[in-house]
Structure formats: C-alpha cells, structure tokens
Design an enzyme around this catalytic site. Structure first.
Site, short mmCIF file in Angstrom:
data_model
loop_
_atom_site.label_atom_id
_atom_site.label_comp_id
_atom_site.label_asym_id
_atom_site.label_seq_id
_atom_site.Cartn_x
_atom_site.Cartn_y
_atom_site.Cartn_z
N GLY A 22 0.84 -1.20 0.00
CA GLY A 22 0.00 0.00 0.00
C GLY A 22 0.87 1.24 0.00
O GLY A 22 2.08 1.18 0.14
N GLU A 23 0.21 2.39 -0.18
CA GLU A 23 0.90 3.67 -0.18
C GLU A 23 0.34 4.53 0.94
O GLU A 23 -0.83 4.44 1.26
CB GLU A 23 0.73 4.41 -1.51
CG GLU A 23 1.16 3.63 -2.72
CD GLU A 23 0.08 2.70 -3.24
OE1 GLU A 23 -1.10 2.93 -2.93
OE2 GLU A 23 0.42 1.73 -3.93
N TYR A 26 3.31 9.47 3.48
CA TYR A 26 4.74 9.67 3.61
C TYR A 26 5.59 8.57 2.99
O TYR A 26 6.81 8.62 3.05
CB TYR A 26 5.11 9.81 5.09
CG TYR A 26 4.47 10.99 5.77
CD1 TYR A 26 4.53 12.26 5.21
CD2 TYR A 26 3.82 10.84 6.99
CE1 TYR A 26 3.96 13.34 5.84
CE2 TYR A 26 3.25 11.92 7.63
CZ TYR A 26 3.32 13.17 7.06
OH TYR A 26 2.75 14.24 7.68
N VAL A 29 4.26 0.78 2.01
CA VAL A 29 4.32 -0.40 2.87
C VAL A 29 4.70 -1.58 1.99
O VAL A 29 4.10 -1.80 0.94
CB VAL A 29 2.96 -0.69 3.56
CG1 VAL A 29 3.08 -1.90 4.47
CG2 VAL A 29 2.50 0.52 4.35
N ASP A 136 -9.44 7.08 14.39
CA ASP A 136 -9.73 6.89 12.96
C ASP A 136 -10.16 5.45 12.70
O ASP A 136 -9.68 4.82 11.75
CB ASP A 136 -8.52 7.27 12.11
CG ASP A 136 -8.89 7.46 10.63
OD1 ASP A 136 -10.09 7.72 10.35
OD2 ASP A 136 -8.00 7.35 9.77
#
Length: 463
Positions: A22-23, A26, A29, A136
């Site tokens: 994933g992105e 910053y 992953v 969150d």
C-alpha cells in the site's frame, strides 16, 4: 540491496521485498519475506528527506504502538532509521482488510459481523484501558490475520488521553467524516465516546453494506432523521438490521456523548453475548513472539528507496492548537495489506512442502479480483474504455498497472489500482484500493466487473 528479481528485491540477506502492499502520505508499505523460514513482515518506509514533517508523526505513532500487546492490535516489531529513511516493522495481516468482507448494500452474515465486532470491542477496550484513543476507526483500518482474527491498525491519528490516571478532553478534528462522532465537529470531546461511535458506524456497515450518513451534522438529512424522527426505522440501512442489533446501535450511536453506552456495557449487551454458530467461535491465535531480530536490518549500505511519488497530506495541528482549519479528512493513502498472486507463486517456490493450510495460501486472499480469457493488451483496452465511459480518470503507472481516480457520492477522492498479472492459462485482474472508502471502492469494482462479464473466466479463485 544485494539483488533484484523482477519487482522482488533483496532487502538484507535472507529477506526479500516481495511486493508493495500500500501507499501512505509519507511512503510505502512493503511485504518482507524470509526466504528460508517463510516468515512475513509488513514494513512501512518513510522518507524524511521528502517529508521533513513526517519524523514527529512517526515518532508519535511508534511511541504509542510499541507498548501495545493484544491479539486484536496489529503487532509492532520494531523500527530503524537509515539514511533519512524510517523503517517500521509490523505484523503482516494475511487475511486482508475488513472492508473486503463487506458486500455493498448487503453487508455480511450476522455471525461474521458479531464475531468481528466482538473482537473490535475487545481491542478498543484494551486501547482505552491503556489510555489510548485511536480516532480513525473504520473498516479500512481493520485488518484480518490468516485465521480471520481482527487487527486494529494505523495509529497515525492515535493519541494518549489518560496519563498517570488523569484524563483530558481532546479538541483535534480528525478522522473520516462518515465515521466520526458528532461532538468531534464541535469540540472538545471525550476520547472514549468518540471511538465508540465509530465502532457503531462500522457495525452498521457490516450488517447492511452501507453507511448511515455522510456526516453526523444537522446539515445531513439522514443524521437528523436518526436523531429526531421515528420514521428512520423504515428506511435503509436500519430496515436491514434485526431488532436486538438495533437496540445496541441506538445506544452506541447516541448523539449525546454523555449518554452513550460504554465499552463494558457493549460487551455485556445481549446481542454481543448471543451464541455464535459453532464454526464462528472466536479462535484467537497470538502471533509468535519473535519473527525477526531488528539487527537483521542494520546493514551499512543504502536502504531501499521509495520508487513512487506520494501525495501531500493536509497538515494538522496538535490537540491544543487554536487552528480552525477543516481537518476532518486525512489527505493520504491507506496502509492496506493485500498482496498479489505472484507472491503466492514466490512463497510456494520458497517452501513447496508446506501444507495447503499454511498462511501463505492466505496471503493473497481478496475478493476484488477475477481472471479473464483475453490477452493483457486487449484487457487493458477494455478496462480503459469502461472506466472512461464511467467518467473516471486513468493513467498507466507501470507495465500492466492502471491507476484509476474518481470521486464518490460524497465528493471524496477515490483512487484504486488495477494490476494485470499473466498466469499460465489466463490473466488475473487484481483491484486494490489506494485511497477512499472501501465500500464505495467495491461498488466501482462490481460495476467494472459486470462490464467485462463476457471475457471473465468461468472459474474464479480469490486466493
């Protein structure tokens, strides 16, 4: 980096970077695999040269996660900094994301929802007892291990609300609008009550396959109806939910945070305590205490560099800030952890004698993929024609990879990637959410899949 093999790179001796998972705002992953033992670790990579403000955020996230040890919290293994790049090593969640189990407009079975919700409350109860608020909670931040045990992840917005027995109210406006509690939009607010509200919205999504409102404010008709009008019972999502579950949701989604039910009382509620089917009994299995040594990553040569640009994040102030900027949405990509079919091939080659029930056969489990009978080039053209007719923006980011951008009905950006992987007899079309709401992503996936029905193979495997 010692060697490269396609998109698989050797990070340090014996450990291979198998795939991007994933992105984030910053960085990325990565999936890190031990070629001999088959052990898997998720590795966040944060480039502080590109994002100088990331250091404080990483430090806070690590500070919170390092003392959390619970079967329903994604486990933290360690961190390392080399040449301005921060590496954070986390438990790999082999079962994918919770949102992938939620069918749009349907949800999931009551047994599944109850099992996941009880595990969520167990994890949240632990966090709150530790004085930590997540802030969150949503299906995109809830991962599953190889045994389908829920893992709370992504502590980038978490904070300590209790220190040495003294609690404080919070006043930072953060989270994701459909899941945030109404008091967060007003501030200050109770940390525990706000997290509990988010858990209630997650339960609605699991039981109905939709979200109850765009945001919990007087400007949202669905929320106003829930708050003050008895007729809410006859409309979705509430009309899909059984009476006992509704009684619990009325207590969780209580607009007045002072009257909202506590975690302890949720756990004791009749709906949560009702017996599950035998095959859905909670079978929590703790991760092994030691996956790797942090010294394994203490090489002196250059670390792996980020290869993809990352989006900008909306800066947020501390809880005591007087800044009134609207920071209710993080402008970032979720750190989700599905992988691709080639990882399964890699893992099988690493240790072909392992049982078919081993975790590697679950590494790639995801429902948003299908195989097609047409060549990659023809398939890409069909996909481009389809998404273009839907008004989506697309671009090619790599060989056989499309990045699709659009907005959902709430005008929130939705970004996902489509990766075409050539197999022996067909082409696997793999969809992965990069940014946005998981349920909305699955709606788009279903639409695109229907448009390609004539080229989809008869036998579909999702692992």
């Amino acid at each position: 980096m010692a060697s490269q093999n396609g998109n698989r790179e050797e990070f340090v001796e014996g450990w291979t970077l198998a795939q991007t998972l994933g992105e984030g705002a910053y960085g990325e992953v990565k999936l890190l695999l031990n070629r001999q033992t088959g052990e898997a670790v998720a590795m966040k990579m944060v480039d502080t040269r590109k994002h100088p403000d990331a250091s404080a955020s990483v430090k806070k996230e690590v500070c919170i996660q390092k003392f959390l040890q619970h079967p329903h919290i994604l486990r933290y293994f360690g961190t390392r900094r080399q040449n301005e790049i921060e590496y954070i090593f986390l438990e790999y969640a082999a079962g994918g994301e919770l949102f992938d189990r939620i069918e749009p407009d349907v949800g999931m079975s009551v047994d599944d929802a109850k099992c996941f919700f009880n595990q969520l409350m167990d994890g949240v109860n632990y966090l709150h007892n530790k004085g930590v608020a997540h802030r969150d909670l949503k299906p995109e931040n809830l991962l599953l291990d190889e045994h389908d045990n829920l893992k709370i992840s992504d502590f980038g917005m978490a904070t300590m609300f209790r220190i040495k027995g003294r609690e404080r109210l919070l006043d930072k406006r953060c989270g994701t609008l459909p899941y945030v509690a109404p008091e967060i939009l007003i501030r200050p607010y109770s940390a525990t009550a706000a997290d509990i509200w988010s858990c209630g919205v997650i339960l609605v999504a699991m039981l109905s396959g939709e979200l109850p409102w765009d945001e919990p404010s007087l400007g949202c008709a669905e929320f106003v109806k829930w708050k003050s009008d008895i007729s809410w019972m006859t409309i979705t999502p509430w009309s899909k939910v059984e009476t006992l579950a509704l009684s619990l949701l009325r207590k969780i989604l209580e607009p007045d945070s002072r009257k909202r039910i506590t975690v302890k009382d949720i756990i004791e509620h009749k709906w949560c305590r009702a017996k599950l089917s035998e095959n859905k009994r909670n079978n929590v299995e703790m991760p092994r205490a030691k996956r790797f040594r942090s010294n394994d990553y203490s090489r002196g040569d250059n670390p792996v560099n980020l290869t993809q640009p990352t989006p900008q994040i909306v800066q947020q102030k501390d809880d005591n800030s007087n800044d009134n900027t609207n920071n209710d949405q993080r402008s970032d990509f979720c750190f989700s952890q599905p992988t691709l079919m080639e990882d399964l091939i890699l893992c099988t080659q690493m240790n072909p004698t392992q049982s078919t029930q081993n975790p590697f056969h679950r590494l790639v489990k995801r429902m948003t993929r299908f195989s097609v009978t047409t060549p990659s080039d023809d398939t890409i053209k069909r996909i481009i024609d389809t998404v273009s007719s839907m008004g989506y923006v697309w671009k090619t980011t790599d060989t056989n990879i499309l990045t699709i951008s659009t907005v959902d009905r709430r005008k929130i950006q939705l970004v996902f990637k489509i990766n075409l992987i050539e197999m022996s007899e067909n082409v696997l079309v793999d969809f992965r959410l990069s940014k946005g709401d998981g349920i909305e992503f699955k709606r788009r996936f279903i639409q695109i899949k229907k448009s390609l029905a004539d080229i989809i193979g008869k036998e579909q495997h999702f692992w």
